[in-house]
Design a protein around this motif. Structure first.
Motif, PDB file in Angstrom:
ATOM      1  N   SER A 195      76.393  44.949 -16.198  1.00  0.00           N
ATOM      2  CA  SER A 195      75.309  44.466 -17.045  1.00  0.00           C
ATOM      3  C   SER A 195      75.719  43.279 -17.907  1.00  0.00           C
ATOM      4  N   TYR A 196      76.972  42.846 -17.845  1.00  0.00           N
ATOM      5  CA  TYR A 196      77.475  41.777 -18.701  1.00  0.00           C
ATOM      6  C   TYR A 196      77.376  40.429 -18.006  1.00  0.00           C
ATOM      7  N   HIS A 197      76.952  39.400 -18.769  1.00  0.00           N
ATOM      8  CA  HIS A 197      76.932  38.023 -18.292  1.00  0.00           C
ATOM      9  C   HIS A 197      77.481  37.151 -19.396  1.00  0.00           C
ATOM     10  N   SER A 198      78.545  36.398 -19.097  1.00  0.00           N
ATOM     11  CA  SER A 198      79.139  35.546 -20.115  1.00  0.00           C
ATOM     12  C   SER A 198      78.249  34.362 -20.456  1.00  0.00           C
ATOM     13  N   ASN A 199      77.434  33.925 -19.527  1.00  0.00           N
ATOM     14  CA  ASN A 199      76.494  32.844 -19.786  1.00  0.00           C
ATOM     15  C   ASN A 199      75.188  33.482 -20.234  1.00  0.00           C
TER      16      ASN A 199
ATOM     17  N   MET B 100      82.482  31.064 -16.608  1.00  0.00           N
ATOM     18  CA  MET B 100      81.850  32.363 -16.615  1.00  0.00           C
ATOM     19  C   MET B 100      82.903  33.428 -16.340  1.00  0.00           C
ATOM     20  N   LYS B 101      82.699  34.576 -16.925  1.00  0.00           N
ATOM     21  CA  LYS B 101      83.663  35.668 -16.825  1.00  0.00           C
ATOM     22  C   LYS B 101      82.956  36.974 -16.487  1.00  0.00           C
ATOM     23  N   ASP B 102      83.701  37.884 -15.861  1.00  0.00           N
ATOM     24  CA  ASP B 102      83.267  39.265 -15.659  1.00  0.00           C
ATOM     25  C   ASP B 102      83.989  40.130 -16.675  1.00  0.00           C
ATOM     26  N   ARG B 103      83.311  41.191 -17.134  1.00  0.00           N
ATOM     27  CA  ARG B 103      83.930  42.091 -18.104  1.00  0.00           C
ATOM     28  C   ARG B 103      84.263  43.413 -17.419  1.00  0.00           C
ATOM     29  N   TYR B 104      85.446  43.913 -17.715  1.00  0.00           N
ATOM     30  CA  TYR B 104      85.902  45.207 -17.221  1.00  0.00           C
ATOM     31  C   TYR B 104      86.228  46.085 -18.414  1.00  0.00           C
ATOM     32  N   TYR B 105      85.852  47.362 -18.314  1.00  0.00           N
ATOM     33  CA  TYR B 105      86.282  48.347 -19.299  1.00  0.00           C
ATOM     34  C   TYR B 105      87.532  49.005 -18.752  1.00  0.00           C
ATOM     35  N   VAL B 106      88.615  48.921 -19.503  1.00  0.00           N
ATOM     36  CA  VAL B 106      89.913  49.405 -19.053  1.00  0.00           C
ATOM     37  C   VAL B 106      90.365  50.532 -19.974  1.00  0.00           C
ATOM     38  N   THR B 107      90.700  51.662 -19.373  1.00  0.00           N
ATOM     39  CA  THR B 107      91.265  52.776 -20.129  1.00  0.00           C
ATOM     40  C   THR B 107      92.780  52.667 -20.056  1.00  0.00           C
ATOM     41  N   VAL B 108      93.425  52.625 -21.218  1.00  0.00           N
ATOM     42  CA  VAL B 108      94.878  52.517 -21.282  1.00  0.00           C
ATOM     43  C   VAL B 108      95.445  53.693 -22.069  1.00  0.00           C
ATOM     44  N   GLU B 109      96.695  53.995 -21.776  1.00  0.00           N
ATOM     45  CA  GLU B 109      97.427  55.016 -22.517  1.00  0.00           C
ATOM     46  C   GLU B 109      98.504  54.296 -23.331  1.00  0.00           C
ATOM     47  N   ILE B 110      98.370  54.347 -24.638  1.00  0.00           N
ATOM     48  CA  ILE B 110      99.307  53.672 -25.530  1.00  0.00           C
ATOM     49  C   ILE B 110     100.283  54.710 -26.073  1.00  0.00           C
ATOM     50  N   GLN B 111     101.565  54.525 -25.779  1.00  0.00           N
ATOM     51  CA  GLN B 111     102.589  55.441 -26.269  1.00  0.00           C
ATOM     52  C   GLN B 111     103.344  54.764 -27.404  1.00  0.00           C
ATOM     53  N   ASP B 112     103.276  55.403 -28.576  1.00  0.00           N
ATOM     54  CA  ASP B 112     104.072  54.904 -29.689  1.00  0.00           C
ATOM     55  C   ASP B 112     105.241  55.857 -29.897  1.00  0.00           C
TER      56      ASP B 112
ATOM     57  N   THR C 193      72.357  32.347 -20.977  1.00  0.00           N
ATOM     58  CA  THR C 193      71.115  31.821 -20.430  1.00  0.00           C
ATOM     59  C   THR C 193      70.882  32.308 -19.007  1.00  0.00           C
ATOM     60  N   GLN C 194      71.937  32.817 -18.364  1.00  0.00           N
ATOM     61  CA  GLN C 194      71.778  33.295 -16.992  1.00  0.00           C
ATOM     62  C   GLN C 194      71.312  34.743 -17.008  1.00  0.00           C
ATOM     63  N   ARG C 195      70.320  35.047 -16.263  1.00  0.00           N
ATOM     64  CA  ARG C 195      69.816  36.408 -16.146  1.00  0.00           C
ATOM     65  C   ARG C 195      69.822  36.802 -14.683  1.00  0.00           C
ATOM     66  N   LEU C 196      69.947  38.080 -14.453  1.00  0.00           N
ATOM     67  CA  LEU C 196      69.850  38.560 -13.074  1.00  0.00           C
ATOM     68  C   LEU C 196      68.396  38.482 -12.632  1.00  0.00           C
ATOM     69  N   GLY C 197      68.167  37.836 -11.552  1.00  0.00           N
ATOM     70  CA  GLY C 197      66.827  37.752 -11.005  1.00  0.00           C
ATOM     71  C   GLY C 197      66.783  38.481  -9.674  1.00  0.00           C
ATOM     72  N   TYR C 198      65.689  39.083  -9.389  1.00  0.00           N
ATOM     73  CA  TYR C 198      65.533  39.784  -8.129  1.00  0.00           C
ATOM     74  C   TYR C 198      64.836  38.868  -7.144  1.00  0.00           C
ATOM     75  N   ASN C 199      65.348  38.764  -5.965  1.00  0.00           N
ATOM     76  CA  ASN C 199      64.801  37.881  -4.947  1.00  0.00           C
ATOM     77  C   ASN C 199      63.872  38.686  -4.066  1.00  0.00           C
ATOM     78  N   TYR C 200      62.584  38.453  -4.182  1.00  0.00           N
ATOM     79  CA  TYR C 200      61.580  39.187  -3.407  1.00  0.00           C
ATOM     80  C   TYR C 200      61.109  38.328  -2.242  1.00  0.00           C
ATOM     81  N   ARG C 201      61.957  38.064  -1.293  1.00  0.00           N
ATOM     82  CA  ARG C 201      61.533  37.277  -0.143  1.00  0.00           C
ATOM     83  C   ARG C 201      60.998  38.134   0.949  1.00  0.00           C
TER      84      ARG C 201
END
Length: 95
Positions: free
Chosen positions: A81-85, A1-13, A87-95
């Motif tokens: 909001s990203y899940h690499s799996n 399983m992986k986490d996703r990050y949005y990365v802003t980069v500055e590309i200098q050509d 089938t896995q969903r975020l569930g809320y635990n209402y205990r």
């Protein structure tokens, strides 16, 4: 399983600088490491190596053949909001 990050980069050509947003995937619960950034750059077609760890600057492994002079990481934001799996969903635990 992986986490996703949005990365802003500055590309200098050879002519100008461009800011671009890339996706970087890292292990669950961990921040992206240098190899995660290098893998993301490789997917974009840039073979890079770390130049300055403090400022997060990267340079091409073969500067003579690359149109890019350097890539600098500006910021990284985690996508909660990203899940690499699909089938896995975020569930809320209402205990």
């Amino acid at each position: 399983m992986k986490d996703r990050y949005y990365v802003t980069v500055e590309i200098q050509d050879r002519i100008n600088k461009v800011r671009k947003e890339l996706e970087v995937f890292s292990e669950v619960g961990k921040l992206p490491v240098i190899s995660d950034y290098l893998e993301s750059f490789k997917k974009e077609g840039h073979l890079m190596e770390i130049k300055d760890f403090i400022e997060m600057k990267f340079r091409p492994t073969n500067p003579a053949e690359s149109p890019v002079i350097s890539i600098k990481v500006i910021r990284a934001m985690k996508d909660h909001s990203y899940h690499s799996n699909l089938t896995q969903r975020l569930g809320y635990n209402y205990r």
